[in-house]
Design an enzyme around this catalytic site. Structure first.
Site, short mmCIF file in Angstrom:
data_model
loop_
_atom_site.label_atom_id
_atom_site.label_comp_id
_atom_site.label_asym_id
_atom_site.label_seq_id
_atom_site.Cartn_x
_atom_site.Cartn_y
_atom_site.Cartn_z
N LYS A 84 31.92 51.30 38.28
CA LYS A 84 32.54 52.58 37.55
C LYS A 84 33.05 53.64 38.42
CE LYS A 84 31.05 51.67 33.31
NZ LYS A 84 31.79 51.93 32.15
N SER B 175 28.25 43.45 38.28
CA SER B 175 28.92 44.58 38.12
C SER B 175 28.25 45.75 38.46
CB SER B 175 29.08 44.85 36.45
OG SER B 175 27.88 44.72 36.08
#
Length: 402
Positions: free
Chosen positions: A51, A302
């Site tokens: 992110k 992720s």
């Protein structure tokens, strides 16, 4: 416009600000699955997830006057840390609205990066409603979690790094939440190699992208829940969905037990700690989707922002699913030596006792009987059957506890 050049420009912005994460070949999982498997380790990224890439690229492209009052965002945790980091680098304040269910580790990490945290709502969507309201009231700059071309371009640098390092990769397996990560990765990867396959994976408890694909339009879920909290959203993005439709070859879902098992497998076999959202790609390959991948395959891990309490629960669920942990209720005579005899039998059957509780006062028990709850380390489902059979032969009334 989101295209390969936009992703390359984001890569230039991110140089020196985020980690070019490792692409690791897994010998164990390659042998188990029958094709070369690699992990793109965004769980090792600064702030613990991909992110940071989108948040920093978004802020880096804003004129100074738009940043003066600071940043505001809604996040289930990982985007929050990326925004907090970007704000710190730009020397401006940040406010993040997070769901009340957000793991404490993600809340504390966001505060450690310098952001103010406000808890609101039961999920990301409810947190976003308050964040949008506060944006209008404060004049702060709202940083989208996924539905923005600058955000997607930043996330797409994950795909750019993969194809630069592994030019002959044939399949990419990517988590889907709002769709920013997979939209960016697919744009970058297919911009360089149009033949590469991009597979999206969602939690079965939050299949917004899959249902939207089936309906041909964005579907809003009435409820969404999963251990993979980072990808629990009620709908995909307005901007991400058309890109997903155009570039993502297939979307599949995985169940909660499969996610838990994949987390445990990654810890044991690859020595990698990932959160639920980071494990869904491997879960899809290991369970229920044979033939999903072909050739050299890269699974995007992720994120790795998982708290210790969740790890404890996940490890227990994973061990239960593998038949390596057994909770069993046993009745026995309430006489001296009876519990010792039971423990001796369990040892003979090759199980290790983690925990034992003994109750002679339960009203459902006849007088002279006691109830014992055992938590046992076992060696697989066949071993569990052997233990239950051995207890039965010796006259113990045994039943498995959930």
């Amino acid at each position: 416009m989101l295209d390969l050049e936009a992703v390359r420009a984001a890569g230039a912005n991110l140089a020196g600000q985020c980690r070019r994460t490792e692409l690791i070949h897994s010998h164990y999982f390659s042998e188990r699955l029958g094709y070369p498997l690699f992990f793109k380790c965004e769980n090792l990224q600064r702030t613990g997830s991909f992110k940071i890439r989108g948040a920093y690229n978004f802020v880096a492209n804003q004129p100074p006057d738009r940043l003066q009052r600071g940043l505001i965002a809604a996040s289930a945790g990982n985007h929050a840390q990326g925004v907090a980091f970007a704000a710190t680098q730009a020397k401006i304040p940040a406010l993040v609205v997070m769901p009340e269910s957000t793991p404490i580790a993600k809340i504390l990490a966001t505060r450690d990066y310098g952001a103010e945290v406000r808890l609101h709502g039961i999920n990301f969507d409810e947190a976003a409603i308050l964040a949008n309201q506060l944006e209008r009231e404060s004049g702060m700059l709202y940083v989208p979690a996924f539905d923005d071309e600058l955000i997607m371009a930043g996330q797409g640098t994950v795909g750019l790094e993969i194809v630069q390092e592994l030019a002959d990769a044939e399949t990419l397996v990517v988590p889907i939440g709002g769709g920013g990560l997979i939209a960016g990765i697919a744009t970058a990867a297919k911009g360089i190699n149009p033949d590469i396959r991009v597979i999206g994976v969602e939690a079965a408890g939050a299949p917004a992208a899959l249902l939207s694909r089936r309906q041909g339009t964005i579907v809003t879920l009435t409820a969404a829940h999963s251990l993979a909290d980072g990808i629990v959203l009620k709908q995909v993005g307005r901007l991400t969905f058309p890109i997903i439709e155009r570039l993502v070859d297939e979307i599949v879902t995985v169940e909660e037990e499969e996610i838990a098992h994949a987390i445990v497998c990654l810890m044991e076999k690859a020595k990698l700690v990932v959160e639920g959202a980071g494990a869904v790609g491997l879960a899809a390959l290991l369970y229920g989707h044979p033939g999903l991948a072909r050739g050299k395959t890269v699974v995007v891990l992720s994120g790795g922002n998982i708290d210790v309490q969740t790890i404890s629960r996940v490890v227990e669920r994973g061990m239960l699913a593998e038949g390596r942990f057994l909770k069993v209720r046993v009745e026995l005579d309430d006489t001296p030596g009876a519990l010792a005899g039971l423990a001796s039998l369990v040892a003979e059957l090759g199980a290790n006792i983690f925990h034992v509780s003994h109750d002679r006062r339960a009203t459902r028990l006849p007088l002279g009987r006691a109830e014992v709850h055992l938590e046992l380390e076992t060696k697989g489902h066949e071993h569990i059957e052997e233990i239950l059979a051995g207890l039965h032969v010796k006259g113990y009334g045994a039943s498995i506890l959930n």
